[in-house]
Design a protein around this motif. Structure first.
Motif, PDB file in Angstrom:
ATOM      1  N   GLY A   1      23.633  -5.454 -13.923  1.00 30.03           N
ATOM      2  CA  GLY A   1      23.293  -5.059 -12.555  1.00 30.03           C
ATOM      3  C   GLY A   1      24.142  -3.922 -12.028  1.00 30.03           C
ATOM      4  O   GLY A   1      24.550  -3.921 -10.875  1.00 30.03           O
TER       5      GLY A   1
ATOM      6  N   CYS B   1      17.215   2.403 -10.754  1.00 36.40           N
ATOM      7  CA  CYS B   1      17.648   1.016 -10.977  1.00 36.40           C
ATOM      8  C   CYS B   1      17.797   0.645 -12.446  1.00 36.40           C
ATOM      9  O   CYS B   1      18.187  -0.498 -12.750  1.00 36.40           O
ATOM     10  CB  CYS B   1      16.659   0.049 -10.333  1.00 36.40           C
TER      11      CYS B   1
ATOM     12  N   ASP C   1      16.341  -6.379 -15.406  1.00 35.11           N
ATOM     13  CA  ASP C   1      17.542  -6.988 -15.975  1.00 35.11           C
ATOM     14  C   ASP C   1      17.683  -6.704 -17.468  1.00 35.11           C
ATOM     15  O   ASP C   1      18.793  -6.638 -17.992  1.00 35.11           O
ATOM     16  CB  ASP C   1      17.538  -8.505 -15.721  1.00 35.11           C
TER      17      ASP C   1
ATOM     18  N   PRO D   1      21.973  -1.501  -7.627  1.00 35.44           N
ATOM     19  CA  PRO D   1      21.547  -2.911  -7.615  1.00 35.44           C
ATOM     20  C   PRO D   1      20.900  -3.384  -6.312  1.00 35.44           C
ATOM     21  O   PRO D   1      20.145  -4.341  -6.328  1.00 35.44           O
ATOM     22  CB  PRO D   1      22.859  -3.673  -7.865  1.00 35.44           C
TER      23      PRO D   1
END
Lengths: 447, 342
Positions: A412, A164, A406, A416
């Motif tokens: 993103g 991520c 973030d 995501p």
């Protein structure tokens, strides 16, 4: 879990990964990194047609013996690395059950564990530096070869971030010296309660074995029929305990584990006589998940952690929950660190069974958290456990995690849809006056 | 009952909602953003680290707070301890000692607090054997820049739930949040421990030892610490003695100054630098105490610097937490003068 990939790329080099990420960005697509695809929480499952960057073809290995580390590309298979290091007297310590097929990139993304992480620590403890392609395609190095690189421990943040915050393209991991002596014990108990109590007693006696694995009767019988590991099929539960290190400590700890197990009514405690017997005992443990196919064609493997002293309590609830839902459950798990792996075994062709499996699984997760545990010990959150994140964390906690994510990936772009549930970001928290803050604290911040 | 109510009820039952009045009082003392800049003070044993603009006497008009102290719960059978971070490392050690356990925080000056040691993130000289300070932290509850209590990590010895904020907190010099209490991993105290020293090649020695606790070198002399069962320490000591080491008092007095270097650079150190001495290096780790004019690590690239700016702004938009401290400046060696002023 079904995915929906847009484009699938198989880069060979860091530069190619950068190109994939940049091209995805130009087309407004997210990027989902994927290793060998052995993950169990859906972290690498694509959603909404992203660009999938599969790292399995990135296979380079550079051993740096002077620094006792090795640089690997993310596609290197965990067990292949250990096999390659063995002649030099080293190995890579994290050893998940999928080690024959899982890749180092996936190990980093999930902060993988394995039986021997009890003494040696999970992946984070073994990663020194990571070359990362960020969500905008830029390249950076997190961590470093020196022990205390300047600034925040971004290496530590990256490990376990489930793809991520970027894609690892080169990873420096520590070489762990092979122990000069190893002893593997098989302890056989009539009552699972005694086996669980023995686990706590071993730890309380000041011994941290290399591994303490527990298997209940059902899985022991299935595995024994599958590989013939020499497990007693009439035992209520067995413990597989390994101690390693220098010979004096191994002898002392072997004697102590033996004594503690017998004091907890073990019917027998057997020490593997040679490497062949030792490997056979481990083969049984490591092929357990494959063996259940002989019972039913499908399984759902859970992964929660509870305090070691609550193992027995939670285990009883696991059986009760599965019975109530009419599902067969088998337990084979890392007892030494309280990491439960209830295996719900079923036939997906049976009407309505999937709902019952999901309901039972959810109750097991709930029971683990009620006992003071956590959602995942080594499989990660991915898509699977996203809905439960609010059971472990308050909205304020989740907001802090969202800020970190973030900051790495403001647009993103990286995987995501995973880990944090929708609604984790709480924009108004940054503009609190004191009365509102006071109210949040009084409420326990469950806004 | 709404889903949120259910969560709240469930969490209250689980004890996950922070109800410790001492932590709540600490959050109140820190206050919301409008309460202005605030700095946290521990034992001031590493006060200068990463603080180019913070005067050593006190941070000017910034309000100083101290984290609460006390050992909250020690669970020997779990091998974890929950401690408020104003507790000194020495007090924590004294609490664990009767149970034959310890935390891997060793070699800090008297007065060093758990919170200070974690916030600075520098490990002691037993890192080679016991691992870095960061690996001891399982869960942290901290006060955010908004004055709220946030939980990072989890209460078990193994946990991969969510993003690893605990790693971010260690070494962050209180710029992410102010630590309140932490759950630390404990380890068994070794049955036997001792130092051996003498003139030897530390790299040849390292290759023949199995996981020593500490291996220090000043360019000529070596100090080796061995921990473990009596028989194992005796075996390893025999190896050390074949290399010319003998039992001695240890560790040596570490010279002022400290930097983090590639451990490979120590191995390749030229004869002139070895003989000039003036340093004590941790072999296999790469921390050098004292004077070091050998190669230094590459400074963080612009991406890492940008990440730092974004992370800090995300957690502390008004810059009120420990202003003047910069984790990126923490690798600057402390000069002998600063060290003496402690």
């Amino acid at each position: 879990m079904r995915g929906d990939a847009g484009v699938v790329c198989f880069p060979l080099t860091t530069e190619e990964v950068q190109h994939c990420v940049r091209i995805a960005g130009r087309h407004g697509r997210a990027v989902v990194p994927r290793g060998a695809g052995t993950g169990l929480a859906g972290g690498a499952v694509p959603k909404d047609a992203p660009v999938v960057v599969v790292t399995t073809k990135m296979q380079q290995v550079e051993v740096d013996r002077d620094r006792r580390l090795v640089w690997v590309q993310p596609g290197v298979i965990n067990l292949d690395l250990t096999k390659q290091l063995r002649p030099d007297g080293f190995h890579f310590a994290p050893d998940p059950s999928s080690q024959q097929s899982c890749s180092l990139g996936g190990n980093v993304a999930n902060n993988s564990g394995g039986p021997h992480c009890l003494a040696y620590g999970v992946t984070s403890a073994h990663v020194v530096a990571i070359e990362v392609v960020l969500g905008d395609g830029e390249l950076t190095m997190l961590g470093g070869l020196d022990p205390e690189p300047a600034g925040y421990d971004l290496r530590g943040v990256f490990v376990g971030s489930e793809g991520c915050v970027g894609i690892a393209t080169r990873i420096a991991v520590r070489l762990t010296p092979n122990p000069p002596a190893v002893a593997t014990l098989l302890a056989d108990f009539v009552e699972p309660a005694d086996a669980a109590a023995a686990v706590s007693a071993i730890i309380a006696a000041g011994v941290v074995p290399a591994a303490i694995e527990m298997m209940d009767q059902r899985i022991t019988q299935v595995v024994e029929a599958f590989v013939g590991a020499g497990y007693p099929t009439d035992a209520g539960a067995i413990l597989l305990v390994e101690v390693d290190g220098l010979p004096g400590g191994v002898a002392a700890e072997t004697a102590l584990v033996d004594e503690v197990c017998r004091a907890h009514r073990a019917r027998s405690v057997r020490v593997a006589a040679d490497d062949e017997e030792r490997m056979l005992l481990w083969k049984g443990r490591k092929t357990a998940f494959g063996a259940v196919a002989r019972v039913k064609p499908n399984y759902y493997l859970h992964d929660t952690v509870v305090p070691r002293t609550k193992l027995l309590d939670v285990l009883r609830q696991v059986y009760e929950i599965a019975d109530r839902h009419g599902i067969i459950v088998m337990n084979v798990f890392h007892a030494g660190d309280g990491n439960l792996h209830p295996l719900l075994v079923f036939d997906a062709r049976e009407p309505g069974v999937l709902d019952r499996v999901h309901d039972a699984g959810e109750e097991i997760v709930r029971a683990s958290l009620d006992a003071g545990g956590v959602l995942s010990g080594e499989h990660g959150i991915g898509l699977e456990k996203q809905p439960f994140m609010g059971w472990q964390f308050t909205t304020v906690d989740l907001d802090a995690q969202a800020r970190l994510r973030d900051a790495f990936d403001p647009d993103g772009r990286c995987n995501p849809a995973k880990v944090l549930p929708a609604g984790s970001r709480c924009g108004d928290l940054q503009h609190l006056d004191d009365s509102r803050r006071r109210q949040l604290l009084d409420d326990g911040a469950w806004v | 009952m709404t889903a949120t109510d259910q969560s709240r009820a469930g969490a209250a039952q689980l004890g996950r909602v922070v109800r410790d009045p001492i932590l709540l009082a600490f959050a109140d003392e820190v206050g919301a953003a409008e309460a202005g800049p605030v700095a946290v003070e521990g034992g001031r044993t590493q006060w200068e680290v990463g603080a180019p603009d913070v005067p050593t006497a006190g941070p000017g008009d910034v309000r100083l707070v101290r984290a609460p102290s006390g050992v909250v719960a020690f669970e020997p059978a779990e091998m974890t301890v929950l401690v408020r971070v104003g507790t000194t490392v020495a007090e924590l050690d004294a609490e664990l000692r009767p149970s034959g356990q310890q935390v891997a925080l060793e070699g800090f000056e008297p007065g060093a607090t758990v919170g200070g040691v974690l916030s600075v993130g520098r490990s002691g000289i037993t890192r080679l054997g016991h691992g870095p300070v960061r690996d001891t932290l399982l869960q942290a509850r901290y006060v955010s820049a908004e004055g709220l209590l946030v939980t990072a990590g989890g209460p078990t010895v193994k946990n991969v739930t969510g993003f690893d904020l605990c790693r971010l907190l260690v070494g962050s010099l209180g710029t992410i949040g102010l630590l309140g209490d932490v759950l630390l991993r404990t380890r068994p105290r070794p049955q036997h421990s001792g130092w051996w020293c003498g003139e030897a090649d530390p790299f040849a020695l390292q290759d023949q030892l199995y996981r020593p606790t500490s291996l220090l070198w000043d360019g000529t002399r070596v100090w080796l610490r061995l921990d473990g069962y009596h028989a194992d320490v005796a075996d390893q000591a025999a190896v050390a003695e074949r290399h010319g080491l003998a039992a001695c008092e240890g560790p040596p007095v570490l010279p002022a100054g400290r930097c983090s270097v590639d451990p490979g650079a120590l191995r390749r150190l030229d004869a002139a630098r070895r003989e000039a001495g003036g340093f004590v290096a941790e072999i296999g780790v790469g921390i050098v105490h004292g004077r070091w004019d050998g190669p230094r690590p590459t400074p963080p690239d612009h991406q890492v610097r940008a990440l730092h700016r974004r992370i800090r702004r995300a957690f502390d938009p008004t810059g009120r937490l420990n202003p003047g401290r910069d984790p990126l400046a923490a690798s600057q060696p402390i000069t002998a003068g600063q060290e003496a002023s402690r």
